[in-house]
Write a protein that holds these residues in place. Structure first.
Motif, PDB file in Angstrom:
ATOM      1  N   GLY A 120     -17.691  -2.261   3.039  1.00 21.82           N
ATOM      2  CA  GLY A 120     -16.838  -1.295   2.417  1.00 21.82           C
ATOM      3  C   GLY A 120     -15.344  -1.487   2.681  1.00 21.82           C
ATOM      4  N   ARG A 121     -14.925  -2.533   2.962  1.00 24.29           N
ATOM      5  CA  ARG A 121     -13.543  -3.085   2.860  1.00 24.29           C
ATOM      6  C   ARG A 121     -12.752  -3.446   1.760  1.00 24.29           C
ATOM      7  N   TYR A 122     -11.497  -3.268   1.515  1.00 27.62           N
ATOM      8  CA  TYR A 122     -10.788  -3.763   0.345  1.00 27.62           C
ATOM      9  C   TYR A 122     -10.600  -5.333   0.709  1.00 27.62           C
ATOM     10  N   GLY A 123     -10.037  -5.967  -0.284  1.00 31.78           N
ATOM     11  CA  GLY A 123      -9.563  -7.250  -0.152  1.00 31.78           C
ATOM     12  C   GLY A 123     -10.487  -8.310  -0.858  1.00 31.78           C
ATOM     13  N   TYR A 158       3.861 -12.371   0.577  1.00 32.41           N
ATOM     14  CA  TYR A 158       5.242 -11.360   0.245  1.00 32.41           C
ATOM     15  C   TYR A 158       5.724 -11.691  -1.195  1.00 32.41           C
ATOM     16  N   PHE A 159       4.828 -12.095  -1.832  1.00 33.83           N
ATOM     17  CA  PHE A 159       4.857 -11.888  -3.259  1.00 33.83           C
ATOM     18  C   PHE A 159       3.875 -11.864  -4.475  1.00 33.83           C
ATOM     19  N   THR A 160       4.222 -11.282  -5.437  1.00 32.13           N
ATOM     20  CA  THR A 160       2.813 -11.190  -6.602  1.00 32.13           C
ATOM     21  C   THR A 160       3.268 -11.545  -7.884  1.00 32.13           C
ATOM     22  N   ASN A 161       2.306 -11.414  -8.591  1.00 34.75           N
ATOM     23  CA  ASN A 161       2.729 -11.829 -10.300  1.00 34.75           C
ATOM     24  C   ASN A 161       2.925 -10.625 -11.031  1.00 34.75           C
ATOM     25  N   GLY A 162       3.401  -9.558 -10.309  1.00 35.30           N
ATOM     26  CA  GLY A 162       3.986  -8.490 -11.094  1.00 35.30           C
ATOM     27  C   GLY A 162       3.043  -7.292 -10.597  1.00 35.30           C
ATOM     28  N   CYS A 163       2.079  -7.459  -9.896  1.00 29.01           N
ATOM     29  CA  CYS A 163       1.282  -6.238  -9.309  1.00 29.01           C
ATOM     30  C   CYS A 163       2.086  -5.651  -8.218  1.00 29.01           C
ATOM     31  N   ILE A 164       1.664  -4.778  -7.811  1.00 29.10           N
ATOM     32  CA  ILE A 164       2.310  -3.818  -6.384  1.00 29.10           C
ATOM     33  C   ILE A 164       1.347  -4.243  -5.252  1.00 29.10           C
ATOM     34  N   GLY A 165       1.978  -4.973  -4.248  1.00 29.54           N
ATOM     35  CA  GLY A 165       1.141  -5.266  -3.241  1.00 29.54           C
ATOM     36  C   GLY A 165       1.139  -4.337  -1.843  1.00 29.54           C
ATOM     37  N   ILE A 166       0.185  -4.155  -1.413  1.00 29.79           N
ATOM     38  CA  ILE A 166       0.298  -3.465   0.175  1.00 29.79           C
ATOM     39  C   ILE A 166      -0.152  -4.571   1.036  1.00 29.79           C
ATOM     40  N   GLN A 167       0.743  -4.940   1.807  1.00 31.05           N
ATOM     41  CA  GLN A 167       0.863  -6.103   2.484  1.00 31.05           C
ATOM     42  C   GLN A 167       0.314  -5.928   3.905  1.00 31.05           C
ATOM     43  N   TYR A 168      -0.555  -7.051   4.427  1.00 30.98           N
ATOM     44  CA  TYR A 168      -1.018  -7.035   5.520  1.00 30.98           C
ATOM     45  C   TYR A 168      -0.923  -8.613   6.005  1.00 30.98           C
ATOM     46  N   THR A 169      -0.889  -8.599   7.593  1.00 35.91           N
ATOM     47  CA  THR A 169      -0.913 -10.025   8.318  1.00 35.91           C
ATOM     48  C   THR A 169      -2.432 -10.749   8.033  1.00 35.91           C
ATOM     49  N   LEU A 170      -2.484 -12.043   7.504  1.00 35.20           N
ATOM     50  CA  LEU A 170      -3.729 -12.649   7.455  1.00 35.20           C
ATOM     51  C   LEU A 170      -4.060 -13.043   8.857  1.00 35.20           C
ATOM     52  N   GLY A 171      -5.531 -12.591   9.026  1.00 39.06           N
ATOM     53  CA  GLY A 171      -6.135 -12.889  10.328  1.00 39.06           C
ATOM     54  C   GLY A 171      -5.719 -11.583  11.384  1.00 39.06           C
ATOM     55  N   ASP A 172      -5.236 -10.676  10.971  1.00 38.26           N
ATOM     56  CA  ASP A 172      -4.880  -9.500  11.787  1.00 38.26           C
ATOM     57  C   ASP A 172      -5.738  -8.569  11.532  1.00 38.26           C
ATOM     58  N   ASP A 173      -6.727  -8.269  12.084  1.00 48.91           N
ATOM     59  CA  ASP A 173      -7.675  -7.319  11.597  1.00 48.91           C
ATOM     60  C   ASP A 173      -7.103  -5.858  11.601  1.00 48.91           C
ATOM     61  N   ALA A 174      -6.146  -5.502  12.761  1.00 49.05           N
ATOM     62  CA  ALA A 174      -5.590  -4.025  12.705  1.00 49.05           C
ATOM     63  C   ALA A 174      -4.605  -3.889  11.438  1.00 49.05           C
ATOM     64  N   SER A 175      -3.882  -4.967  11.227  1.00 39.61           N
ATOM     65  CA  SER A 175      -2.997  -4.966   9.840  1.00 39.61           C
ATOM     66  C   SER A 175      -3.615  -4.669   8.663  1.00 39.61           C
ATOM     67  N   GLN A 176      -4.839  -5.497   8.545  1.00 37.26           N
ATOM     68  CA  GLN A 176      -5.660  -5.347   7.194  1.00 37.26           C
ATOM     69  C   GLN A 176      -6.239  -4.025   7.391  1.00 37.26           C
ATOM     70  N   ALA A 177      -6.696  -3.594   8.258  1.00 36.63           N
ATOM     71  CA  ALA A 177      -7.228  -2.219   8.223  1.00 36.63           C
ATOM     72  C   ALA A 177      -6.450  -1.036   7.886  1.00 36.63           C
ATOM     73  N   GLU A 178      -4.971  -1.317   8.122  1.00 35.66           N
ATOM     74  CA  GLU A 178      -4.000  -0.185   7.739  1.00 35.66           C
ATOM     75  C   GLU A 178      -3.641  -0.444   6.261  1.00 35.66           C
ATOM     76  N   ALA A 179      -3.596  -1.801   5.908  1.00 32.54           N
ATOM     77  CA  ALA A 179      -3.472  -1.865   4.468  1.00 32.54           C
ATOM     78  C   ALA A 179      -4.677  -1.362   3.661  1.00 32.54           C
ATOM     79  N   GLU A 180      -5.668  -1.440   4.210  1.00 31.99           N
ATOM     80  CA  GLU A 180      -6.921  -0.769   3.599  1.00 31.99           C
ATOM     81  C   GLU A 180      -6.813   0.589   3.468  1.00 31.99           C
TER      82      GLU A 180
END
Length: 206
Positions: A120-123, A158-180
């Protein structure tokens, strides 16, 4: 040679030599007068890289409640990630056009994709909120291409192709969980609003 059009003579014109103007057509813009009553509203500041979420629960539409706010990725320029340019002249996306930010204005969010993975995780691909906007861009052959598929989604970049990105640090589970978690706030607001008959709008501004 082309400083008057930000070194992008393909996508910008200056017939009188006075200022930059875009001749690109944009589809999906909403008249501000149509944003009224009860609705969900997302405000994006491209220069600041911020997102604010509001909900109007009142019939007269004169009062809105701020629900959330956080930093987002709005930059499209990989080599100069400070939002000083609205496009990246040094790279091409899948349709052979240079990535551009969404032009300022109000658009409607018309679809969402919830997490489809087992946990059930985003990404994964195609998970986020989809914005009803298309803009004409020009490819390397000089042909006009209708570019779309803009959305709000989580990203380790740190960049997109025009989308809006909610950034997280790759490999950092806590950072990705916050973005999700932030993504889920937006998706839940859209979903609950839709169930109540509300529309969800997104405004892009400098």
């Amino acid at each position: 040679w082309y400083t008057y059009v930000l070194n992008d003579p393909v996508n910008y014109v200056d017939l009188w030599g006075l200022e930059r103007s875009s001749d690109r057509k944009v589809y999906g813009q909403v008249n501000p007068k149509d944003v009224k009553g009860q609705f969900v509203y997302i405000s994006i500041s491209k220069s600041k890289g911020t997102l604010d979420l509001y909900i109007s629960r009142y019939e007269d539409g004169h009062m809105v409640d701020k629900v959330a706010g956080f930093s987002v990725v709005t930059n499209v320029n990989r080599d100069n990630p400070d939002n000083s340019k609205s496009y990246d002249p040094n790279r091409r996306q899948g349709n052979d056009t240079t990535p551009h930010q969404v032009p300022n204005g109000i658009y409607e969010i018309t679809d969402e994709r919830c997490p489809s993975s087992i946990d059930g995780r985003y990404g994964k691909n195609n998970q986020g909120l989809y914005v009803n906007i298309q803009q004409e861009l020009v490819n390397s052959a000089g042909e006009t291409v209708l570019d779309g598929g803009y959305e709000i989604h989580i990203t380790p970049l740190y960049f997109t192709n025009g989308c809006i990105g909610i950034q997280y640090t790759l490999g950092d589970d806590a950072s990705q969980a916050e973005a999700e978690y932030k993504q889920n706030i937006l998706n839940t607001a859209y979903r609950e609003g839709k169930n109540k008959g509300y529309k969800t709008y997104i405004e892009y501004k400098n």
